[in-house]
Design a protein around this motif. Structure first.
Motif, PDB file in Angstrom:
ATOM      1  N   ALA A 185      -9.848  27.052  24.493  1.00  9.16           N
ATOM      2  CA  ALA A 185      -8.635  26.236  24.360  1.00  9.16           C
ATOM      3  C   ALA A 185      -8.303  25.503  25.649  1.00  9.16           C
ATOM      4  CB  ALA A 185      -7.462  27.110  23.936  1.00  9.16           C
ATOM      5  N   SER A 186      -8.687  26.063  26.782  1.00  5.07           N
ATOM      6  CA  SER A 186      -8.349  25.434  28.064  1.00  5.07           C
ATOM      7  C   SER A 186      -9.122  24.140  28.306  1.00  5.07           C
ATOM      8  CB  SER A 186      -8.574  26.413  29.219  1.00  5.07           C
ATOM      9  OG  SER A 186      -9.941  26.710  29.382  1.00  5.07           O
ATOM     10  N   PHE A 187     -10.138  23.865  27.506  1.00  8.10           N
ATOM     11  CA  PHE A 187     -10.908  22.630  27.646  1.00  8.10           C
ATOM     12  C   PHE A 187     -10.386  21.498  26.764  1.00  8.10           C
ATOM     13  CE2 PHE A 187     -13.989  25.704  29.174  1.00  8.10           C
ATOM     14  CZ  PHE A 187     -14.488  25.050  30.298  1.00  8.10           C
ATOM     15  N   ILE A 188      -9.476  21.812  25.849  1.00  6.66           N
ATOM     16  CA  ILE A 188      -9.033  20.844  24.854  1.00  6.66           C
ATOM     17  C   ILE A 188      -7.578  20.453  25.132  1.00  6.66           C
ATOM     18  CG2 ILE A 188      -8.655  20.494  22.378  1.00  6.66           C
ATOM     19  CD1 ILE A 188     -10.713  22.789  21.955  1.00  6.66           C
ATOM     20  N   PRO A 189      -7.281  19.143  25.157  1.00  9.13           N
ATOM     21  CA  PRO A 189      -5.873  18.758  25.289  1.00  9.13           C
ATOM     22  C   PRO A 189      -5.045  19.396  24.172  1.00  9.13           C
ATOM     23  CG  PRO A 189      -7.279  16.852  25.593  1.00  9.13           C
ATOM     24  CD  PRO A 189      -8.167  17.981  25.123  1.00  9.13           C
ATOM     25  N   PHE A 190      -3.918  19.935  24.525  1.00  9.79           N
ATOM     26  CA  PHE A 190      -3.020  20.674  23.633  1.00  9.79           C
ATOM     27  C   PHE A 190      -3.587  22.024  23.205  1.00  9.79           C
ATOM     28  CE2 PHE A 190      -2.081  16.159  22.848  1.00  9.79           C
ATOM     29  CZ  PHE A 190      -0.749  16.124  23.213  1.00  9.79           C
TER      30      PHE A 190
ATOM     31  N   LEU B  53      -4.185  13.468  32.117  1.00  5.35           N
ATOM     32  CA  LEU B  53      -4.670  12.469  31.160  1.00  5.35           C
ATOM     33  C   LEU B  53      -3.694  11.329  30.929  1.00  5.35           C
ATOM     34  CD1 LEU B  53      -6.250  14.779  28.441  1.00  5.35           C
ATOM     35  CD2 LEU B  53      -7.438  13.395  30.143  1.00  5.35           C
ATOM     36  N   PHE B  54      -2.403  11.638  30.802  1.00  6.58           N
ATOM     37  CA  PHE B  54      -1.448  10.632  30.347  1.00  6.58           C
ATOM     38  C   PHE B  54      -0.538  10.068  31.434  1.00  6.58           C
ATOM     39  CE2 PHE B  54      -2.296  13.220  26.477  1.00  6.58           C
ATOM     40  CZ  PHE B  54      -3.009  12.240  25.802  1.00  6.58           C
ATOM     41  N   ILE B  55      -0.583  10.650  32.620  1.00  4.44           N
ATOM     42  CA  ILE B  55       0.222  10.104  33.717  1.00  4.44           C
ATOM     43  C   ILE B  55      -0.684   9.640  34.857  1.00  4.44           C
ATOM     44  CG2 ILE B  55       1.981  10.609  35.460  1.00  4.44           C
ATOM     45  CD1 ILE B  55       3.213  12.568  33.421  1.00  4.44           C
ATOM     46  N   ALA B  56      -1.512  10.560  35.367  1.00  3.80           N
ATOM     47  CA  ALA B  56      -2.327  10.239  36.540  1.00  3.80           C
ATOM     48  C   ALA B  56      -3.409   9.202  36.238  1.00  3.80           C
ATOM     49  CB  ALA B  56      -2.950  11.508  37.102  1.00  3.80           C
ATOM     50  N   MET B  57      -4.085   9.331  35.102  1.00  2.00           N
ATOM     51  CA  MET B  57      -5.146   8.369  34.783  1.00  2.00           C
ATOM     52  C   MET B  57      -4.588   6.953  34.609  1.00  2.00           C
ATOM     53  SD  MET B  57      -8.018   9.993  34.936  1.00  2.00           S
ATOM     54  CE  MET B  57      -9.251   9.227  33.941  1.00  2.00           C
ATOM     55  N   PRO B  58      -3.503   6.749  33.868  1.00  2.00           N
ATOM     56  CA  PRO B  58      -2.937   5.391  33.811  1.00  2.00           C
ATOM     57  C   PRO B  58      -2.474   4.883  35.182  1.00  2.00           C
ATOM     58  CG  PRO B  58      -2.108   6.664  31.984  1.00  2.00           C
ATOM     59  CD  PRO B  58      -2.848   7.624  32.888  1.00  2.00           C
ATOM     60  N   LEU B  59      -1.921   5.777  35.998  1.00  2.00           N
ATOM     61  CA  LEU B  59      -1.521   5.345  37.342  1.00  2.00           C
ATOM     62  C   LEU B  59      -2.728   4.859  38.136  1.00  2.00           C
ATOM     63  CD1 LEU B  59       1.118   8.018  38.414  1.00  2.00           C
ATOM     64  CD2 LEU B  59       1.511   5.578  38.045  1.00  2.00           C
TER      65      LEU B  59
ATOM     66  N   TRP C 133      -4.380  14.272  43.325  1.00  2.00           N
ATOM     67  CA  TRP C 133      -3.397  15.349  43.448  1.00  2.00           C
ATOM     68  C   TRP C 133      -3.185  16.105  42.139  1.00  2.00           C
ATOM     69  CZ3 TRP C 133      -2.557  16.953  48.069  1.00  2.00           C
ATOM     70  CH2 TRP C 133      -2.665  16.073  49.132  1.00  2.00           C
ATOM     71  N   VAL C 134      -3.012  15.381  41.072  1.00  2.00           N
ATOM     72  CA  VAL C 134      -2.799  16.042  39.782  1.00  2.00           C
ATOM     73  C   VAL C 134      -4.078  16.747  39.339  1.00  2.00           C
ATOM     74  CG1 VAL C 134      -2.170  15.694  37.354  1.00  2.00           C
ATOM     75  CG2 VAL C 134      -0.983  14.429  39.143  1.00  2.00           C
ATOM     76  N   GLY C 135      -5.220  16.136  39.601  1.00  2.00           N
ATOM     77  CA  GLY C 135      -6.495  16.759  39.258  1.00  2.00           C
ATOM     78  C   GLY C 135      -6.721  18.057  40.007  1.00  2.00           C
TER      79      GLY C 135
END
Length: 100
Positions: free
Chosen positions: A73-78, A19-25, A37-39
């Motif tokens: 919980a695995s579907f929710i960020p954090f 969410l916070f590294i690959a998507m902005p890239l 790759w991250v996905g």
């Protein structure tokens, strides 16, 4: 339970990286390979985390409700971090408490 804790950390970290590294890239810097790759890594860790939860539930290490909470919980960020800090911490405290 150590494996479940580690998988929770890895799965949560991979989602945050997506969410916070690959998507902005991908969208800000035109690097779509980052999401691929991250996905893919996140998908593998998501499946592995839920397989571990299912395995522990089958062995009796987790109740069905505790495993289901981990699945949600695995579907929710954090979410897996919160799951580790609440549900898994409670299980650990109960298992180390002396009988009597």
């Amino acid at each position: 339970m150590t494996l479940v804790r580690w998988m929770a950390i890895l799965e949560g970290t991979s989602l945050l990286a997506l969410l916070f590294i690959a998507m902005p890239l991908k969208y800000q810097f035109g690097y779509p390979e980052a999401v691929r790759w991250v996905g893919q890594a996140h998908g593998i860790l998501f499946l592995a985390f839920n397989a571990v939860l299912f395995g522990y539930a089958l062995k009796g290490g987790l109740t069905e409700i505790q495993a289901f909470k981990g699945f949600l919980a695995s579907f929710i960020p954090f979410g897996t971090f919160v799951y580790k800090a609440t549900t898994l911490k409670t299980i650990r405290a109960q298992s180390t408490r002396p009988e009597g």
